[in-house]
Design a protein around this motif. Structure first.
Motif, PDB file in Angstrom:
ATOM      1  N   CYS A  88       1.188  -1.266   0.144  1.00 20.40           N
ATOM      2  CA  CYS A  88       0.199   0.031   0.107  1.00 20.40           C
ATOM      3  C   CYS A  88       1.105   1.387   0.173  1.00 20.40           C
ATOM      4  O   CYS A  88       2.147   0.972   0.719  1.00 20.40           O
ATOM      5  CB  CYS A  88      -1.503  -0.416   1.233  1.00 20.40           C
ATOM      6  N   TYR A  99      -6.155   2.997   1.506  1.00 23.45           N
ATOM      7  CA  TYR A  99      -5.234   2.058   3.032  1.00 23.45           C
ATOM      8  C   TYR A  99      -6.051   1.984   4.252  1.00 23.45           C
ATOM      9  O   TYR A  99      -6.289   0.906   4.707  1.00 23.45           O
ATOM     10  CB  TYR A  99      -3.831   3.600   2.874  1.00 23.45           C
ATOM     11  N   HIS A 102      -8.288  -0.465   4.047  1.00 28.89           N
ATOM     12  CA  HIS A 102      -8.047  -1.853   3.688  1.00 28.89           C
ATOM     13  C   HIS A 102      -7.703  -1.620   5.219  1.00 28.89           C
ATOM     14  O   HIS A 102      -8.204  -3.114   5.769  1.00 28.89           O
ATOM     15  CB  HIS A 102      -7.357  -2.228   3.283  1.00 28.89           C
ATOM     16  N   LEU A 106      -9.721  -4.583   7.417  1.00 27.13           N
ATOM     17  CA  LEU A 106      -9.032  -6.019   8.337  1.00 27.13           C
ATOM     18  C   LEU A 106      -9.628  -6.146   9.778  1.00 27.13           C
ATOM     19  O   LEU A 106      -9.975  -7.078  10.199  1.00 27.13           O
ATOM     20  CB  LEU A 106      -7.281  -5.547   7.426  1.00 27.13           C
ATOM     21  N   LEU A 173       1.136  -1.845  12.120  1.00 28.94           N
ATOM     22  CA  LEU A 173       0.463  -1.968  10.655  1.00 28.94           C
ATOM     23  C   LEU A 173       1.561  -0.447  10.442  1.00 28.94           C
ATOM     24  O   LEU A 173       1.114   0.509  11.035  1.00 28.94           O
ATOM     25  CB  LEU A 173      -0.983  -1.384  10.973  1.00 28.94           C
ATOM     26  N   LEU A 178       1.169  -4.134   3.932  1.00 30.02           N
ATOM     27  CA  LEU A 178      -0.392  -5.379   3.300  1.00 30.02           C
ATOM     28  C   LEU A 178       0.103  -5.110   1.568  1.00 30.02           C
ATOM     29  O   LEU A 178       0.776  -4.124   1.455  1.00 30.02           O
ATOM     30  CB  LEU A 178      -1.439  -3.685   3.437  1.00 30.02           C
ATOM     31  N   LEU A 185      -6.019  -9.031  -0.237  1.00 30.72           N
ATOM     32  CA  LEU A 185      -5.310  -8.526   0.714  1.00 30.72           C
ATOM     33  C   LEU A 185      -4.296  -8.946   1.306  1.00 30.72           C
ATOM     34  O   LEU A 185      -5.014 -10.424   2.378  1.00 30.72           O
ATOM     35  CB  LEU A 185      -6.069  -7.511   2.002  1.00 30.72           C
ATOM     36  N   VAL A 187      -2.160  -9.630   4.011  1.00 30.88           N
ATOM     37  CA  VAL A 187      -0.576  -8.937   5.566  1.00 30.88           C
ATOM     38  C   VAL A 187       0.594  -9.812   6.123  1.00 30.88           C
ATOM     39  O   VAL A 187       0.071 -10.738   6.393  1.00 30.88           O
ATOM     40  CB  VAL A 187      -1.875  -8.717   6.660  1.00 30.88           C
TER      41      VAL A 187
END
Length: 292
Positions: A88, A99, A102, A106, A173, A178, A185, A187
């Motif tokens: 991202c 972003y 997302h 998440l 994060l 990501l 997506l 992680v």
């Protein structure tokens, strides 16, 4: 499996990318990544990441499979399967919006509140033992922080977290963790996974947006504060996150932040003012030479 055996089976691995607490090497065929943990609790971080990745996969999250893991003279290590996609970005307003979308998607899946879940590192810690949310956060700071003039105020400001549910956290994060591959997506980097207040993950995401933009040369008054306010907010946790960053940089960097700086962040009850203050604080620290 030894590291030499892993190199023969999944490598050969190329030149290392060195970070403060890890060294990574990509395989020649780009099919796997070797990560060597160094610095703070390398074995604990290795075990925590491997266990959390397996849990996250069972939950249906797209994560990088642990192909091999072990210990060697160089440190603790794991080999991960490379995931497709691109990291991202946050360089434009539209990228920041996407972003944050997302992140919110998440965390809706990630922040599961389980009965008996107590604060601590990793997802698989013991249940049923009394613990306090603010102690979990404060314990991540080094002992030298307890001698700083802002310590008592920070402790008091974080105490209301005790009323927050304990959830499963990613713990680190940031945009590069990501990956986007079409509508998928993935992680990455779960070594900081933990159990704690959900706002810790949201604050982490907000902090990294602001810091990354400023270190990319964006002026403090150009940081898209109005977009970042979509993330759940806590002034005390925001102050704690800045201090954690400084505490893990050069030894002298923690001395650059003042009691007034910390109080300004902890006292904020409005996200726009807090993020504006955060941008100014990080900008000043960047000018003072604090490494990203």
């Amino acid at each position: 499996m030894t590291l030499r055996q892993a190199d023969r089976r999944y490598g050969p691995f190329g030149p290392a990318t060195v970070k403060p607490y890890s060294r990574t090497q990509r395989a020649a065929d780009s099919g796997s990544l070797l990560k060597v943990y160094v610095g703070i609790d390398p074995e604990g971080r290795r075990q925590r990441e491997a266990e959390t990745v397996r849990c996250a996969a069972r939950w249906g999250l797209s994560v990088s499979e642990v192909m091999a893991t072990g210990r060697c003279e160089a440190g603790s290590w794991s080999v991960f399967r490379m995931m497709p996609g691109v990291p991202c970005g946050v360089r434009t307003g539209r990228a920041v919006e996407e972003y944050i979308d997302h992140i919110l998607g998440l965390t809706r899946r990630l922040h599961r509140c389980s009965p008996g879940l107590t604060p601590g590192s990793g997802w698989t810690g013991e249940r049923g033992h009394p613990a306090l949310q603010h102690h979990f956060l404060l314990d991540q700071l080094s002992p030298r922080c307890r001698l700083r003039p802002w310590w008592t105020a920070l402790v008091e400001a974080l105490q209301p977290l005790g009323s927050h549910p304990v959830v499963h956290l990613h713990g680190d994060l940031k945009p590069e963790h990501l990956l986007i591959d079409g509508h998928r997506l993935s992680v990455l980097d779960w070594e900081a996974s933990a159990r704690g207040p959900a706002v810790a993950d949201h604050t982490d995401a907000a902090f990294h947006i602001v810091r990354d933009l400023l270190y990319a040369g964006v002026k403090p008054d150009r940081v898209p504060v109005d977009l970042i306010t979509r993330l759940p907010f806590s002034g005390p946790v925001l102050a704690w996150r800045v201090l954690l960053w400084l505490d893990r940089r050069r030894p002298e960097d923690i001395d650059l932040i003042t009691d007034r700086d910390v109080q300004r962040l902890t006292a904020q009850d409005r996200a726009p003012a807090a993020y504006t203050s955060l941008a100014r604080t990080i900008s000043a620290l960047r000018i003072a030479g604090v490494p990203r």
